[in-house]
Motif scaffolding. Structure first.
Motif, short mmCIF file in Angstrom:
data_model
loop_
_atom_site.label_atom_id
_atom_site.label_comp_id
_atom_site.label_asym_id
_atom_site.label_seq_id
_atom_site.Cartn_x
_atom_site.Cartn_y
_atom_site.Cartn_z
N ASN A 111 -0.13 5.33 1.39
CA ASN A 111 -1.39 5.54 0.94
C ASN A 111 -2.33 5.18 2.03
O ASN A 111 -2.20 4.49 2.69
N LEU A 112 -3.74 5.57 1.96
CA LEU A 112 -4.90 5.55 2.53
C LEU A 112 -4.71 5.89 4.19
O LEU A 112 -3.90 5.69 4.91
N TRP B 85 0.78 -1.39 -0.10
CA TRP B 85 0.09 0.00 -0.09
C TRP B 85 1.00 1.04 -0.08
O TRP B 85 0.38 2.29 -0.04
N LYS B 86 2.11 1.06 0.30
CA LYS B 86 3.21 2.39 0.40
C LYS B 86 2.52 3.17 1.26
O LYS B 86 1.81 2.97 2.24
N LEU C 87 -4.82 -1.07 -4.22
CA LEU C 87 -5.53 0.00 -3.58
C LEU C 87 -7.04 -0.15 -3.85
O LEU C 87 -7.85 0.64 -3.19
N GLY D 23 -0.07 -0.01 -7.00
CA GLY D 23 -1.28 0.71 -7.32
C GLY D 23 -2.60 -0.16 -7.42
O GLY D 23 -3.43 0.31 -6.48
#
Ligand code: PGA
Length: 254
Positions: A13-14, A10-11, A239, A236
Motif C-alpha cells: 500500500n501507499l 504497510w503491505k 495506514l 490496515g
C-alpha cells in the motif's frame, strides 16, 4: 522484562508521496515522546529513505516485509537479507500468511530465511496463524506448534532473543473480525509454553509475542492488557496516522 512492541505492516500500500507523508506524520508525532518499540515495515523501495529518516529516533526501527531464501545470484526480482542488512534495516517479517498462502512458502523455506537473516544480523518478526477451517476442526494448536517447531526451534537460546513471534489468525487478517482477548491470550500462552518447554522459563519470559489481525484502536487496549500479549502487528490501521497513534497510546498507558 519483555519488550512492548507495536509493528506496522504497510503491505503493498501507499505510493511514494503517501508513504513519505505518513512517515513524516509518524516522525513528527513520535519524535518528542517516549514511545514503546515501534517497527515500521514499508515496501522495499522506501526502506532506504525511511531508515535514514527514522535513524534520529531510537525506538523506531525499520523492517522489510520479506527477503529471499537464497543468499545471492541469479534470482531476478529478489532481495537478499544481506542487501537489507547493508542499508541498516533492523528486522524482516517472515512467515506472514499472505506469503505462505500466496507464494507457497513452507515452514522449511521460512526456517532457511530466518537463518540467513540471523547470519546477517537482522532480527525477525516470525508470523504464525491458523485458518478458520483448522480452528473449527480444533486443529489450531497443532498447526501453530508445527509452524513453530519446523521454523524456530532449531535456534539457540541466544538467537531466539532476535525473534519476535507474531500470532496472526488468518481469519482475522484484514477481515475486521478480531480474535477475542481470550482466544488471543489462550494462543499466546500456548506459544510461550512451547518456548518454555524447549528453552526454559527465563527465555520464555523474554520473548515478545505480539498479536495481529484487525487490531485497531477500539480493541487494542483490551488485547494488550492480556498477560501474554506484548503488542501488535498492525496492517490496515497502521495506514492511518491517527489510528496508529491511538494504538500506540493504548499500549503506552498499560
Ligand atoms: P490487519 O493485518 O491489521 O489489516 O488485519 C495484520 C497483518 O496482516 O499483519
Amino acid at each position: 522484562m519483555r519488550r512492548k512492541i507495536i509493528a506496522a505492516n504497510w503491505k503493498m500500500n501507499l505510493n511514494y508521496n503517501d508513504a513519505i507523508y505518513l512517515s513524516r506524520q509518524i516522525f513528527n508525532n513520535l519524535n518528542s515522546i517516549d514511545t514503546p518499540n515501534i517497527i515500521i515495515s514499508p515496501p522495499y523501495i522506501y526502506l532506504s529513505e525511511l531508515v535514514e529518516l527514522f535513524s534520529k529516533i531510537d525506538n523506531i526501527k525499520l523492517a522489510a516485509q520479506n527477503c529471499s531464501k537464497s543468499k545471492k545470484g541469479a534470482f531476478t526480482g529478489e532481495i537478499s537479507s544481506q542487501m537489507l542488512a547493508s542499508i541498516n534495516v533492523d528486522y524482516v517479517i517472515l512467515g506472514h500468511s499472505e506469503r505462505r498462502l500466496g507464494f507457497n512458502e513452507t515452514n522449511i523455506d521460512i526456517k532457511n530465511k530466518i537463518d540467513l537473516c540471523l547470519e546477517n544480523k537482522l532480527k525477525v518478526i516470525f508470523c504464525c496463524g491458523e485458518s478458520l477451517e483448522l480452528r473449527e476442526k480444533g486443529l489450531h494448536f497443532k498447526l501453530i506448534e508445527t509452524q513453530i517447531k519446523e521454523s524456530l526451534l532449531h535456534l539457540s537460546k541466544n538467537n531466539l532473543q532476535n525473534i519476535i513471534i507474531a500470532y496472526e489468525p488468518i481469519w482475522a487478517i484484514g477481515t475486521g473480525m478480531t480474535a477475542t482477548k481470550d482466544q488471543a491470550q489462550e494462543m499466546h500462552k500456548f506459544i510461550r509454553d512451547i518456548i518454555k518447554s524447549e528453552y526454559g522459563q527465563d527465555t520464555s519470559e523474554q520473548v515478545s509475542i505480539i498479536y495481529g489481525g484487525s487490531c485497531k484502536p477500539s480493541n487494542s487496549r483490551e488485547l494488550f492488557l492480556q498477560k501474554d500479549i506484548d503488542g501488535g502487528l498492525i496492517g490496515g490501521a497502521s495506514l492511518n496516522a491517527d489510528d496508529f497513534f491511538d494504538i500506540i497510546k493504548s499500549i503506552k498507558c498499560i
